[in-house]
Design an enzyme around this catalytic site. Sequence first.
Site, short mmCIF file in Angstrom:
data_model
loop_
_atom_site.label_atom_id
_atom_site.label_comp_id
_atom_site.label_asym_id
_atom_site.label_seq_id
_atom_site.Cartn_x
_atom_site.Cartn_y
_atom_site.Cartn_z
CG HIS A 1 -5.53 -2.38 -0.01
ND1 HIS A 1 -4.78 -1.92 -1.07
CD2 HIS A 1 -5.04 -1.73 1.10
CE1 HIS A 1 -3.89 -1.04 -0.64
NE2 HIS A 1 -4.02 -0.92 0.67
CB SER B 1 -0.95 -0.03 1.19
OG SER B 1 -1.94 0.95 1.08
CG ASP C 1 -6.59 -2.88 -3.69
OD1 ASP C 1 -7.34 -2.23 -2.94
OD2 ASP C 1 -5.35 -2.80 -3.64
#
Length: 638
Positions: free
Chosen positions: A615, A495, A583
Amino acid sequence: MDPRLVSGVYSRVSGLPAPVSAHVRQERTVEDRIYRVSTDWTQTDLVRGSRLTFSQQWTVITEEDHSIRTVLPPGPAVPGSGELLKRVSPLRGLKAVVRETGGHQLLEVWDDHGLRRCVDLSVLNKHGRVYDDAQFGCLSWSDCENKLLYVAEKKNVSSGPDGVCSCVCVLVQQDRSVYCEDWGEALSNHSLPVLCVVDLHSGDVSVLQGVPPDVSPGQALWAPGGQGLFFIGWYHEPFRLGLKFCSNRSPDGSTLVFLQGRVFGPHNQCLSIQQMDLQTGTLSTLVDVVHRPQDGGFAGVYEALPSCCWSTDAHRIVFSSACRNWKVTNTTCSVYGSWKLLTVQDDLMVVCCSSPNTPPTLVRTDPFNQLIRIRTDELFYLFAVLTPSSLQNGTAPRPDWSDWAWRCSWVRTVRSYVHVGAFGVRCVSVVILLLCVLVFTVNYRGSTGFGQDAILSLIGRIGTQDVKDVQRAVLTALQTDSTLDPERLAVLGGSHGGFLSCHLIGQYPEFYRACAARNPVINAATLLGTSDIVDWRYTSVGLEYSYDRTPTADALGAMLERSPITHAAQVRAAVLLMLGGRDRRVSPHQGLEFYRALKSRGSTVRLLWFPEDGHSLSRVDTQADCFINTALWLQEHL
């Protein structure tokens, strides 16, 4: 390196169980106090490709002064099949369970003699699926212990193909195609939550009315006397923003305590604890936001309070919170590592404790001074943390790195790990095991556990301040230890950590030889229209967000300027990308954009695509795949 060896290492580490919740029941005899400590655990099973849950019970015998005399061996672990929610009543010790089996959701009530009541919630058809997530879900006993409160999806909305909500009202046929908003990443089957009550005498289920139509309720509990409710409400007009990982959206019988934080801005911020006098309705601040913690002092509140957190005299609240690199509950015992409070009753705490050579361990303490290990699995691994240890004056204070680390003298490879999320913290409780390497986890400025000023210092400086902090941390390690090999450096992250990893290999192309990034942010400008947290895309570059804001050339230019894609042409490192096809937070097309930019220039790049994952890349088979491929990728290119 033999992939079977890598798989064996991962299998051992991932299979370690971890406690997730606990409940304590007291039994008093003439001479002793006896406590039954019931705990719930989670464990990864690679054979099934799933996460299992089980429960165990310990008996703790104490003296009259609460000191612990002995802890009896536990009984066998009992698997929890299909359990979504579970709550034990405080008075009679009844256990309520929401269970899914055969496509039905059942609400069961158990006592010491067996199953006492079972209600088929699916057959009653009063609402949709019961919420079992931490964001909205709850299961709360009334004071009389004859009613249970929970949250479920409203009846006229159901989850359609691919998790997209679709209207099932048959009165207006064209409504089937109307877009139905949801609450984003990992909450795509949540749209319109409602509060529900089941009467255990009659078996009737009712959906409570009176919640404002523009508010989505969650985390509900009964008010004293059972004549009212408390709940957290999220406004869903004009549209919903993603809630998962974003806490910024947002007992005794006389006082209610709750957390309060700023709306928008960083995902996780320093919070204040508010208290309400239930007799007068008066609000006051119990614990304020900590802007700059004193050396060795309290660093602030950064996570949810446990469901049972009150001392016996109702004058104290016990909770866990990040404090620099540690998660602490009781600072006097911090030598044992990071603490996470599971429950407290009669001033006796049940705590999950971990340290660099001890995976999550269950411990029990007497009134805040004596610690007894209940269960532990020993495993040594290498771990090091570099983090800003002080803040200086100015809007963007310079970090001063801590000088402590766990290491082995024969390790000569440095791998820098950047924690997931722009605003989180890497504590020593996290297991990071990548075979025989030294791993540095960098809590750059913006991480929780260092006060609100440190968090806010990153606003408008992503891609510069955080990148330089990580780079300086690695340089500090190399300068401090001459045994480390500067020619064998790799960087890992997911991320925002993936964002930093891709920045580092682009801004310092001759420095790193390999990179592994999971769902990285690559181009903040193109991400603007696809992310479920559009507010963060503006805030991160220092722009104020409002619901009615539309993109401008200047705003998009600022986002692009701070994105790793601008440095893609300079990348020399071998890059492994791992992307989740579902995601909602960071579109997988971000990683694809980077992949194509590198591929077109003949760079060494490999992409792993997980079509059913989101995600967090949290499916069991996905996590195993990512670990093994990352280990082999680093072995090949270092």
